[in-house]
Motif scaffolding. Structure first.
Motif, mmCIF file in Angstrom:
data_model
loop_
_atom_site.group_PDB
_atom_site.id
_atom_site.type_symbol
_atom_site.label_atom_id
_atom_site.label_comp_id
_atom_site.label_asym_id
_atom_site.label_seq_id
_atom_site.Cartn_x
_atom_site.Cartn_y
_atom_site.Cartn_z
ATOM 1 N N ALA A 22 0.825 -1.205 0.000
ATOM 2 C CA ALA A 22 0.000 0.000 0.000
ATOM 3 C C ALA A 22 0.862 1.258 0.000
ATOM 4 N N SER A 23 1.925 1.243 0.794
ATOM 5 C CA SER A 23 2.832 2.393 0.817
ATOM 6 C C SER A 23 3.477 2.609 -0.540
ATOM 7 N N LEU A 55 -5.370 -8.254 -3.092
ATOM 8 C CA LEU A 55 -4.647 -9.162 -2.199
ATOM 9 C C LEU A 55 -4.165 -10.427 -2.905
ATOM 10 N N ILE A 56 -4.718 -10.762 -4.029
ATOM 11 C CA ILE A 56 -4.381 -11.966 -4.813
ATOM 12 C C ILE A 56 -4.781 -13.223 -4.048
ATOM 13 N N GLU A 57 -4.224 -13.396 -2.877
ATOM 14 C CA GLU A 57 -4.573 -14.509 -1.988
ATOM 15 C C GLU A 57 -5.040 -13.935 -0.659
ATOM 16 N N PRO A 58 -6.351 -13.925 -0.398
ATOM 17 C CA PRO A 58 -7.447 -14.394 -1.238
ATOM 18 C C PRO A 58 -7.774 -13.380 -2.339
ATOM 19 N N ALA A 59 -8.701 -13.748 -3.203
ATOM 20 C CA ALA A 59 -9.083 -12.880 -4.327
ATOM 21 C C ALA A 59 -10.018 -11.787 -3.823
ATOM 22 N N GLU A 60 -9.450 -10.852 -3.102
ATOM 23 C CA GLU A 60 -10.216 -9.755 -2.515
ATOM 24 C C GLU A 60 -9.440 -8.457 -2.692
ATOM 25 N N THR A 61 -10.159 -7.343 -2.515
ATOM 26 C CA THR A 61 -9.527 -6.028 -2.539
ATOM 27 C C THR A 61 -9.596 -5.430 -1.141
ATOM 28 N N ALA A 62 -8.493 -4.869 -0.695
ATOM 29 C CA ALA A 62 -8.435 -4.236 0.627
ATOM 30 C C ALA A 62 -8.210 -2.738 0.467
ATOM 31 N N GLU A 63 -8.893 -1.958 1.273
ATOM 32 C CA GLU A 63 -8.701 -0.517 1.281
ATOM 33 C C GLU A 63 -7.793 -0.184 2.471
ATOM 34 N N ILE A 64 -6.600 0.317 2.182
ATOM 35 C CA ILE A 64 -5.594 0.558 3.213
ATOM 36 C C ILE A 64 -5.376 2.059 3.387
ATOM 37 N N ALA A 65 -5.500 2.521 4.615
ATOM 38 C CA ALA A 65 -5.330 3.944 4.919
ATOM 39 C C ALA A 65 -3.881 4.364 4.743
ATOM 40 N N ILE A 66 -3.691 5.542 4.165
ATOM 41 C CA ILE A 66 -2.361 6.113 3.975
ATOM 42 C C ILE A 66 -2.168 7.219 5.007
ATOM 43 N N GLU A 67 -1.100 7.097 5.784
ATOM 44 C CA GLU A 67 -0.853 8.072 6.841
ATOM 45 C C GLU A 67 -0.203 9.346 6.299
ATOM 46 N N GLN A 68 0.816 9.172 5.458
ATOM 47 C CA GLN A 68 1.525 10.332 4.906
ATOM 48 C C GLN A 68 2.121 9.973 3.552
#
Length: 376
Positions: free
Chosen positions: A16-17, A39-52
């Motif tokens: 994510a960074s 994520l590929i494994e599993p076949a999902e999408t993750a929303e990751i917060a960006i700090e800076q």
């Protein structure tokens, strides 16, 4: 009862960074509160917060996330994960202008694999980074991505990374983007289900974590016979009895498995810890002189105690390591078999193999030696 919350593994935050830094360079964004990661494994999408995010130069940027492993006793919780992305518009090798080249590097706090002299960025982490970065790359770009874990070197001192040949920092390890709460009671049910599905194989191998699984496969143990237990060894041994498994080979780092010799069947240090005392007790059992026993008991870790016994053997031409750890391994087998029978009324053969921080086997119990040939 509320189910334990899953989080994400360290490679996901590194990815994510890196994606945030790349997008900042590509699109000159005014704000970037989060990024979507496949994520590929599993076949999902993750929303990751960006700090800076910060631009370091016209062709480089730094982005920061913070690790969130979910409801787990994980020392990486809230640790910052940095990635620096440096771009070049030169063509990527002989494959033409459309190719994209990505060079992954481990910066400060990312461990180094001693045997390969390369950063501890394992297969899934590399695949995750390359897949997601290519989605935002432009034709003909080359990029250098450096992952930095500012607290990694310090945190690594509280892990058994060195037992698996990784020094100077943490590993970007794992086979999935989801960090299951291995220390939370709800996760035990997933381990039990996995065991139930594999019980028909009759001869299984228990490993506490990913590092043990990786080393076991490198020794030729068949992957389909491997099961992760996390610290739930006692519960998983009982489940093996309930499922009428014929045999279990316990394969693990001596600093963990030694607890079973003392009757401790949940191996997380938050629950119980008597490693040096158990080691010293077996030194007494085999007749080590009192002065040496006191030195072993005063050792800061079981690894230090093992080192002291090896030094005694080297200088005195004795076999204390063989005697002490042979006694420990036999006791592990006996106690594990008795524990299974007490709680399931089933006889299951248990053998054990213990290795040290250099990934070298210290001892194979008599039963462990026999079972190893059955699972390879």
């Amino acid at each position: 009862m509320n189910l334990p919350r899953s989080g994400y593994t360290l490679p996901v935050f590194a990815c994510a960074s890196a994606v945030a830094a790349l997008r900042w360079l590509q699109d000159d964004l005014a704000a970037l509160p989060s990024v979507s990661i496949d994520l590929i494994e599993p076949a999902e999408t993750a929303e990751i917060a960006i700090e800076q995010v910060a631009r370091l130069s016209p062709t480089s940027a730094l982005a920061i996330t913070r690790s969130d492993p979910g409801d787990n006793l994980d020392l990486t919780r809230h640790t910052p994960v940095w990635a620096v992305v440096e771009l070049s518009t030169e063509a990527a090798g002989e494959t033409g202008q459309e190719a994209v080249a990505i060079e992954l590097q481990g910066g400060e706090g990312v461990g180094r694999i001693l045997t390969a002299d390369q950063p501890a960025i394992y297969t899934y982490a590399r695949r995750l980074l390359e897949t997601n970065l290519r989605q935002w790359s432009r034709p003909g770009q080359t990029m250098r991505v450096t992952v930095i874990l500012p607290e990694g070197r310090l945190l690594a001192e509280r892990t058994s990374n060195a037992a698996f040949g990784v020094v100077e920092g943490l590993s970007l390890l794992g086979t999935s983007g989801i960090a299951q709460p291995l220390s939370a009671p709800g996760q035990l049910e997933a381990f039990r289900r996995a065991l139930q599905q594999q019980a028909s194989l009759e001869n299984l191998v228990f490993c506490i974590g990913e590092n043990g699984l990786d080393l076991a496969q490198s020794l030729g143990i068949k992957p389909e016979r491997l099961l992760k237990t996390a610290n739930w060894l006692g519960s998983m041994l009982v489940e093996a009895g309930v499922q009428k498994v014929q045999s279990i080979l316990l394969f693990g780092y001596h600093g963990k498995l030694i607890k079973l010799a003392g009757g401790i069947f949940h191996t997380h240090h938050h629950v119980a810890d008597a490693r040096q005392e158990i080691l010293a007790a077996h030194c007494v059992k085999v007749g080590l002189p009192t002065a040496e026993i006191q030195q072993v008991l005063a050792s800061s870790t079981t690894e230090a105690g093992l080192k002291y016994l090896r030094e005694l053997d080297a200088t005195s031409r004795t076999t204390w390591v063989e005697q002490v750890y042979g006694s420990i391994a036999d006791q592990i087998d006996q106690r594990a078999e008795a524990y299974i029978y007490t709680h399931s009324e089933q006889h299951v053969q248990v053998g054990s193999i213990l290795f040290d921080r250099d990934r070298q086997i210290i001892v194979q119990s008599r039963k462990g030696d026999s079972l190893l040939s059955q699972v390879c």
